[in-house]
Motif scaffolding. Structure first.
Motif, PDB file in Angstrom:
ATOM      1  N   ALA A 110      -3.117   2.293  -8.651  1.00 41.00           N
ATOM      2  CA  ALA A 110      -3.112   2.398  -7.152  1.00 41.00           C
ATOM      3  C   ALA A 110      -3.375   3.965  -6.711  1.00 41.00           C
ATOM      4  N   TRP A 111      -2.982   4.730  -7.544  1.00 47.89           N
ATOM      5  CA  TRP A 111      -3.095   6.101  -7.394  1.00 47.89           C
ATOM      6  C   TRP A 111      -4.651   6.564  -7.878  1.00 47.89           C
ATOM      7  N   GLY A 136       0.666  -1.139   0.076  1.00 48.49           N
ATOM      8  CA  GLY A 136      -0.022  -0.058   0.074  1.00 48.49           C
ATOM      9  C   GLY A 136       0.757   1.343  -0.039  1.00 48.49           C
ATOM     10  N   ARG A 137       1.996   1.132  -0.578  1.00 44.70           N
ATOM     11  CA  ARG A 137       2.929   2.523  -0.533  1.00 44.70           C
ATOM     12  C   ARG A 137       3.024   2.847  -2.321  1.00 44.70           C
ATOM     13  N   PRO A 138       2.359   3.624  -2.819  1.00 42.39           N
ATOM     14  CA  PRO A 138       2.208   3.938  -4.166  1.00 42.39           C
ATOM     15  C   PRO A 138       3.224   5.038  -4.121  1.00 42.39           C
ATOM     16  N   GLU A 139       3.721   5.745  -3.222  1.00 41.87           N
ATOM     17  CA  GLU A 139       4.623   6.706  -3.465  1.00 41.87           C
ATOM     18  C   GLU A 139       6.234   6.148  -3.594  1.00 41.87           C
ATOM     19  N   GLN A 141      -7.228   4.535  -7.511  1.00 41.58           N
ATOM     20  CA  GLN A 141      -8.196   4.046  -6.552  1.00 41.58           C
ATOM     21  C   GLN A 141      -8.069   4.918  -5.405  1.00 41.58           C
ATOM     22  N   ARG A 142      -7.121   5.768  -5.114  1.00 43.54           N
ATOM     23  CA  ARG A 142      -6.851   6.822  -4.014  1.00 43.54           C
ATOM     24  C   ARG A 142      -7.616   8.186  -4.483  1.00 43.54           C
ATOM     25  N   GLY A 143      -8.066   8.210  -5.660  1.00 47.28           N
ATOM     26  CA  GLY A 143      -8.744   9.551  -6.125  1.00 47.28           C
ATOM     27  C   GLY A 143      -7.774  10.345  -6.707  1.00 47.28           C
ATOM     28  N   ASN A 144      -6.666   9.812  -6.939  1.00 40.83           N
ATOM     29  CA  ASN A 144      -5.617  11.004  -7.567  1.00 40.83           C
ATOM     30  C   ASN A 144      -5.345  10.516  -8.965  1.00 40.83           C
ATOM     31  N   GLN A 145      -6.192  11.151  -9.889  1.00 44.26           N
ATOM     32  CA  GLN A 145      -6.286  10.911 -11.299  1.00 44.26           C
ATOM     33  C   GLN A 145      -5.164  11.587 -12.000  1.00 44.26           C
TER      34      GLN A 145
END
Length: 115
Positions: free
Chosen positions: A77-78, A44-47, A80-84
């Motif tokens: 992953a981004w 869970g670390r997309p950064e 899914q976190r809402g960061n298009q």
């Protein structure tokens, strides 16, 4: 060894060994970067996963679009976190590498501080 730590789910050791290899100017291939990226995503670390892809690109390696640690997985992953916007930027990494005549698929001995 780095890929083995990544497969075992220990992203801290995997990233540390990857950085040591880069610092020593050892040959690091795209599979190693992708393994660390994929491990980061599983945790869970997309950064961190994105950082691996950017380091891969910086070293002149082709960023894979598909696969566990590829650009599409990180972009998803981004998303899914809402960061298009960030998802689109990650997808562009793979496209940019395909457009670069200097992108490499194989090992590179560049080294340097990345992670």
């Amino acid at each position: 060894v780095c890929q083995a730590w990544a497969r075992a789910g220990d992203v801290v050791h995997a990233a540390s060994l990857l950085q040591e290899a880069l610092d020593a100017r050892a040959e690091v291939n795209a599979n190693t970067f992708s393994a660390v990226s994929g491990c980061s995503l599983k945790l869970g670390r997309p950064e961190e996963a994105e950082c691996c892809l950017r380091c891969m690109q910086q070293d002149g390696l082709q960023v894979p679009l598909r696969g566990l640690g590829g650009a599409e997985a990180v972009a998803s992953a981004w998303a899914q976190r809402g960061n298009q916007a960030r998802a689109a930027a990650v997808r562009a990494l793979a496209k940019d590498c395909k457009d670069m005549s200097t992108a490499r698929l194989g090992p590179r001995s560049r080294g340097g501080k990345h992670l």
